[in-house]
Design an enzyme around this catalytic site. Structure first.
Site, PDB file in Angstrom:
ATOM      1  N   HIS A 114       0.822  -1.201   0.000  1.00 40.11           N
ATOM      2  CA  HIS A 114       0.000   0.000   0.000  1.00 40.11           C
ATOM      3  C   HIS A 114       0.863   1.261   0.000  1.00 40.11           C
ATOM      4  CE1 HIS A 114      -3.965   1.776   0.808  1.00 40.11           C
ATOM      5  NE2 HIS A 114      -3.230   2.766   1.286  1.00 40.11           N
ATOM      6  N   HIS A 120     -10.523   1.538  -1.501  1.00 40.82           N
ATOM      7  CA  HIS A 120     -10.736   1.076  -0.132  1.00 40.82           C
ATOM      8  C   HIS A 120     -11.556  -0.197  -0.207  1.00 40.82           C
ATOM      9  CE1 HIS A 120     -10.768   2.798   4.189  1.00 40.82           C
ATOM     10  NE2 HIS A 120      -9.565   2.476   3.829  1.00 40.82           N
ATOM     11  N   ASP A 173      -5.985  13.544   0.752  1.00 40.76           N
ATOM     12  CA  ASP A 173      -4.835  13.531  -0.156  1.00 40.76           C
ATOM     13  C   ASP A 173      -4.598  14.899  -0.781  1.00 40.76           C
ATOM     14  OD1 ASP A 173      -3.572  11.045   0.103  1.00 40.76           O
ATOM     15  OD2 ASP A 173      -5.167  10.046  -0.982  1.00 40.76           O
TER      16      ASP A 173
END
Lengths: 994, 264
Positions: free
Chosen positions: A233, A311, A333
């Site tokens: 990730h 997600h 973000d």
């Protein structure tokens, strides 16, 4: 003392939660349930008298016009319309530690009422009163399948007045070490597995060697930090890996082929996606692949940033919370890009199992696709709407293989002053956390995303799932940008996967950092140092603040009730040093944390599948022969075929979802996702004006084609890119000022076939980004999207989402896809090929096919550029790109959305391919790329045609007043005639029952 | 006095999210604006009196987790009651949009038959969900200076709790009799119609209200989301108008303040 207050709707008022629960229970097939009432339960702990409890309740917990309440205890009021003989109760409450927004609001209200000092805690539960004859088993089924989720909630069936004592947790410090130096291979793997570290043997051995050199064992926290920092990730080790690929190789890659004919890529991402951006070297790319989001130039003063995340695993287990924190996370973000961008738009793309799947076909341990969809949509809705960010572009895709492993892509676009793009923490700066508190939520999200889901995942990984609190994030947004504009901090990032560990570690990468964990504000006591450091609790950011600015910074946050806390400082020794109450719990060299990860070595292989295709007789077998012949003959009833495709879940109207999103908050959405005469047609892309009152805009679109991916991920990727770029072109954007994002969702790439598919898609990313001249600016991958039922491994189809964004000079020169008026010409731009592979047409015959749509990129670019010029020149009344269902669907959708009749002729359709395959059904239903339909007024035809140099085009239709859609075949025969009314009805087949 | 710029105070708090576009619309309409956090007003309540118009914009104040506008209404009642009373007594304008309307109704300022006691509510839509959609409004003869009798306006709604319900029939009778209904949901022809034109199931299709003085106004639809011609979802079909339908609400507020409140 604890008071229990119960609130119910008055008998004459509609009870929305009760009615929703009733609908969900009916979905389970329990038709005998006639009546459900929802009771809001408030548990108030504190030193209050009854009058004070009444004050709290009457001002905060009830709406006196439609609700009534009782304080539970002796002599409490009866509710005969909801209770009595034959009524069961199911009470649902969030588990301790799971975010409950009621607490925060109630305490704020209590404070305003002057009662804050008397209240210790306020918690909420919901009690459902169900009138029906039900067995215990049925009640449990209702509880777990319709009302509650075991991951985050507890349930009490037929229990009167459940008490929930306040629990206090304690933690006593004890430094733990992982005995790595003495461990053999098996032991190393066991440590990785049992700790959900997702580290490979090679990685564990690298860590082992590092600590052998240091002459000590790592602490548990050090091992966690490395696992987080080295997770797929966080570092994309597969995509950055050294990969050897066997299989067909597209032209242009000869220099990477070794003596044995294999393609060898030293760093897959760098040599495909990132290389395209580097070679294109667009001067308007401000920041690519560096920051939390890519940034392109908007105008002289501002940049636009865009990021899309997935997600998936959390959404599989708890759809609401998973999607909720998915959107909440991706908003942070852009917010954490540069010194902070203002988020201005969300995107969402979902892949689910079929919503009408039979209950007994759902794999054990997985949730029903309908429940997943409802939960995911509600999760995005509740977070995005509360943040005040319009969710205005997206897509939904259904395939059985997504049932246990749904995909939830969430994107966010932000606007940032160009002067605020650069950031760097400096030695001496303070490390400050901002926003939400840290709790035991979201532990191991980063590493959990690399784990294959199983029927046990729900119980094993519940800590990885959480619920967001958008108001906390909204407050962070409101205050952070004030601090940004006053220049009060030098660096910023968000806490995402890996929590403080990744955020602080990343910020201190070039300097070093020292942190005191005990200073991190906690939601509740009882967390170990490791839990605090790796918790992925939501709504947190980290700042680097020069000490002289601290007071002013704190004043801004405090003035709007936002919590900010100094937890350490940046150093110049290149070390990550973490202490707990003065005890060193981690001391790692930043060099090892960020560069110690051994290279991933992968072998990849791809073999073309063999799927029956009507055009390729050699692919026919016993099973498929008849279907192939029928497909070649063409449908008996074209209108019926069209209606069936219109009603297919992947095509039918997504209005049910789109309307639940506020897609116009901020007042900037000028081409909306729903368009046409009654605002219900499927817009191709949306257009927003990031600066209120200005006419400069951005167009946003997306493309994904998992069906083509089953045939060839190379062409699937090219098609996804083409589709995303078609979307922005069709509304008036231009590929010359466009950028794209890649989001790969794949199965387990440790298997060569999966990795082979990933390589092919990546090669296409390079080839076509360069071909179109459109750079990638950001991307993300999610691998290991698989579900193990115990009996079989279900892998998702290779799914590449391409998101596109384009600067639009003047939004007044944009168009929508609905036909506008009778008497206009309809043009088809782009050539149609006999490419039925993966099409909806073949699906009608139960076939997949091999003739997957390809992208002829030179031609595609020319066509798109011409289309953009024509729209910007004001020559086009409506434009729609051709995608799923091909020409027939696109034309029908334009007519339906505009409620304008259309006559279509196939005789002149520009065609490329062998003459014998020039069949009417291929012209109508082939999903060939790079095509558009454009409606043009008679007086503009000449000028429009003059713009189409080197573009294959034909005038294929004419709009009229008939309210009918009529298609004439190549021979002039009437192939299809249908009323717009019936077509619209098919297209509006409800996405969800009720 | 025609170039006099009245001062509009746009109140925001945690979860307010239509504040910037509301401020933009007031500016387009010719007002001077201040966008202030409720905490600033709690510290310095005198600021309110320096303005002619108080706007409470849309959003999800404090998350709306205890019901839409509930916590903000409680805060206004407990912490800002006196300065608000004073502002209202001075005959100044208050406008609540969406969440602002919900808060005003929960304070009792609307319909305002008894100030500071709730007499009606905006509860969950009949569809049980949040919906963003455009609808038409028609204005009956009414007391508000912001709506002209008989006019029709095209605006979006975006809410989950917008169904207007009264405490009892007498409340409805009284607000109708005293011309407090400022706009009703209707179809494109101006006729009463059910869902989706009435998007939430409101009683008597009520979309907006004023108090008995006409100077406090609340509405669920968002005029600030149709201040510009490009906001209209049908501009690509029908062409660009000179200005968005919603702007006239703000213009009239500014004109009213100019006319009636310039001395304040």
């Amino acid at each position: 003392m604890q008071y229990r207050i119960e609130v119910i709707h008055k008998p004459e008022a509609k009870d929305p939660d009760g009615l929703s629960a009733l609908a969900d229970v009916r979905d389970l097939g329990m038709e005998s349930v006639r009546d459900i009432h929802a009771v809001n339960v408030f548990l108030v702990d504190g030193e209050l008298d009854r009058a004070q409890v009444r004050t709290l309740t009457e001002n905060l917990f009830i709406d006196p016009i439609v609700e009534c309440y009782r304080i539970c205890g002796p002599g409490q009021e009866d509710w005969p319309w909801a209770e009595g003989q034959g009524v069961h109760s199911i009470e649902v409450k969030r588990k301790p530690g799971v975010m409950d927004p009621v607490q925060q609001s109630a305490l704020k209200g209590a404070e305003d009422l002057g009662l804050r000092d008397h209240v210790v805690a306020v918690r909420a539960a919901t009690k459902y009163l169900i009138r029906a004859e039900l067995s215990r088993r049925q009640l449990e089924e209702i509880a777990w399948k319709a009302l509650a989720n075991n991951t985050i909630e507890e349930v009490h069936i037929d229990q009167a007045e459940v008490a929930y004592p306040l629990q206090s947790l304690q933690y006593e410090f004890e430094l733990k070490r992982a005995p790595l130096r003495a461990a053999g291979d098996e032991e190393l793997l066991r440590i990785s597995r049992e700790g959900v570290l997702s580290l490979t043997l090679k990685e564990m051995k690298t860590i082992q060697r590092h600590f052998e050199d240091l002459g000590r064992d790592p602490t548990d926290l050090e091992l966690e930090i490395l696992a987080q920092s080295w997770s797929e990730h966080c570092v994309h080790k597969t995509l950055r890996g050294h990969i050897t690929y066997e299989g067909p190789i597209p032209a242009g890659w000869e220099e990477f082929i070794d003596e044995e004919g294999r393609l060898v890529l030293d760093n897959l991402l760098a040599q495909t996606v990132a290389r395209a951006t580097r070679e294109l070297n667009k001067p308007w790319c401000i920041s690519v692949f560096e920051d939390n989001a890519g940034i392109i130039e908007f105008d002289d003063n501002y940049g636009i940033c865009f990021k899309v995340e997935t997600h998936n695993h959390p959404s599989a287990i708890e759809p609401y919370g998973g999607a909720n924190t998915g959107i909440g996370g991706v908003i942070r973000d852009p917010l954490g890009t540069g010194l902070g961008a203002r988020p201005i738009m969300n995107t969402d793309v979902f892949c689910f199992g079929p919503p009408d799947m039979k209950e007994d076909q759902v794999p054990k341990g997985a949730l029903h696709p309908l429940r997943v969809m409802k939960g995911v949509v509600a999760g995005v809705r509740d977070y995005g709407n509360r943040m005040g960010i319009p969710t205005a572009n997206g897509a939904v895709y259904f395939d059985e293989r997504y049932t246990a492993n749904p995909l939830v892509y969430c994107g966010n676009i932000g606007i940032i002053p160009r002067a605020q793009v650069l950031k760097q923490a400096r030695p001496g700066d303070l490390a400050v956390t901002l926003g939400g508190r840290t709790g035991r939520d979201g532990i191991h999200g980063a590493t959990f995303s690399s784990v294959e889901l199983t029927s046990q995942s729900e119980t094993v990984s519940s800590g990885a799932v959480q619920i967001g609190n958008p108001i906390t994030e909204k407050k962070v947004l409101d205050t952070l940008l004030q601090a940004r504009d006053r220049g009060l901090y030098s660096d910023l990032t968000d806490c995402g996967a890996g929590g403080l560990s990744c955020a602080v570690g990343e910020m201190g990468k070039k300097t070093g950092v020292q942190v005191e964990i005990q200073d991190v504000p906690l939601k509740y006591e009882g967390l170990s140092y490791t839990e605090i450091w790796i918790s992925e609790a939501q709504e947190r950011m980290v700042l680097a603040v020069p000490p002289e600015n601290l007071d002013e910074l704190m004043r801004i946050f405090t003035s709007e009730d936002v919590e900010a806390t100094v937890i350490g400082h940046f150093t110049d020794d290149g070390m990550l040093k973490v202490e707990y109450g003065g005890n060193v719990v981690a001391r790692l060299d930043m060099g090892f944390v960020h560069h110690g990860l051994p290279r991933f070595e992968g072998s990849a292989k791809w073999t073309p599948p063999r799927l029956a295709d009507p055009f390729l007789e050699e692919t026919w077998d016993e099973e498929s022969r008849d279907a192939c012949r029928l497909a070649l003959q063409g449908p008996e009833d074209y209108a019926e075929a069209l209606r069936r495709i219109l009603a297919a879940p992947n095509v039918r109207s997504k209005e049910w979802i789109v309307r639940q999103y506020d897609h116009e908050v901020q007042g900037q959405t000028v081409i909306k996702p729903l368009v046409g005469v009654d605002n219900s047609g499927p817009g191709d892309g949306c257009v927003i004006t990031p600066i209120l009152g200005s006419h400069r805009g951005v167009a946003v679109g997306c493309g994904l084609n998992p069906k083509y991916g089953d045939i060839d991920p190379y062409h699937s990727a090219a098609s996804a890119m083409d589709e995303a770029l078609r979307n922005i072109t069709a509304v008036g954007g231009a590929i010359k000022r466009a950028a794209i994002l890649d989001n790969f969702c794949w199965g387990n790439t440790n298997r060569p076939e999966q990795l082979g598919a990933l390589v092919r898609a990546s090669l296409a990313c390079y080839d076509f980004a360069v071909g179109f001249g459109v750079p990638f600016i950001s991307g993300k991958d999610s691998l290991n999207n698989e579900f193990n039922t115990g009996a079989e491994l279900i892998t998702i189809p290779p799914t590449l989402l391409i998101s596109a964004i384009s600067i639009v000079e003047d939004v007044r020169r944009t168009v929508t896809m609905d036909l506008k008026e009778p008497g206009n010409a309809l043009y088809l731009l782009g050539r149609t090929y006999p490419e039925l592979g993966g099409s909806h047409y073949l699906e009608l015959f139960g076939l997949k096919g091999m003739t997957v749509p390809e992208v002829r990129v030179e031609q595609a670019r020319t066509t798109m550029n011409a289309m953009s010029r024509a729209i910007q020149g004001g020559l086009v009344r409506a434009c729609h790109d051709l995608s799923e269902g091909g020409l027939c669907l696109a034309a029908a959708e334009m007519a339906i959305a505009g409620r304008i009749g259309l006559r279509l002729r196939l005789a002149d359709v520009p065609y490329g391919g062998p003459p014998e395959r020039r069949l009417d059904q291929a012209l109508l239903f082939s999903e060939s790329n790079s095509r558009f339909l454009a409606e043009v007024r008679p007086e503009h035809r000449e000028e429009f045609e003059a713009l189409l140099t080197n573009v294959p085009f034909a005038r294929v239709g004419r709009t009229d007043e008939s309210a009918r859609f009529i298609v004439r075949g190549s021979q002039g025969q009437t192939l299809l005639a249908a009323s717009l009314e019936e077509l619209k009805r098919a297209w509006q087949t409800p996405l969800v029952p009720h | 006095m025609s170039d006099y710029q009245p001062r509009a105070l746009i109140l925001r708090t945690a979860g307010t999210n239509c504040d910037r576009e509301t401020e933009f619309a007031f500016r387009l309409a010719g007002a001077q604006t201040s966008l202030l956090h409720v905490n600033v007003l709690r510290e310095e309540p005198g600021i309110i009196a320096e303005h002619h118009i108080l706007a409470i914009p849309g959003g999800f104040s404090y998350g709306d987790d205890l019901g839409a506008g509930t916590v903000l209404a409680n805060e206004l009642m407990t912490k800002l009651r006196a300065p608000l009373d004073q502002f209202i007594e001075a005959g100044k304008l208050v406008i609540g949009i969406c969440n602002g309307f919900q808060a005003l109704v929960k304070t009792g300022l609307l319909p305002g038959l008894e100030r500071w006691r709730q007499q009606a509510t905006l509860t969950f839509n009949d569809s049980h969900k949040f919906e963003d959609r455009w609808t038409y409004l028609s204005a009956p003869p009414n007391r508000s200076p912001l709506f002209a009798d008989g006019e029709r306006i095209y605006l979006p709604v975006a809410h989950a709790e917008g169904k207007f319900v009264v405490e009892d029939q007498s409340v409805l009778d009284r607000i109708r009799a005293s011309k407090q209904v400022v706009c009703r949901y209707c179809d494109p022809d101006g006729q009463p119609a059910g869902y989706p034109w009435n998007p939430n199931g409101s009683m008597d299709d009520i979309a907006g209200l004023c108090d008995p003085t006409g100077r406090i106004l609340g509405m669920m639809p968002h005029p600030e989301r149709h201040s510009l011609p490009v906001h209209d979802p049908r501009w690509p079909r029908e062409g660009l108008k000179d200005e968005g339908d919603g702007l006239r609400i703000f213009r009239r507020a500014v004109e009213f303040a100019r006319r009636e409140l310039a001395a304040c």
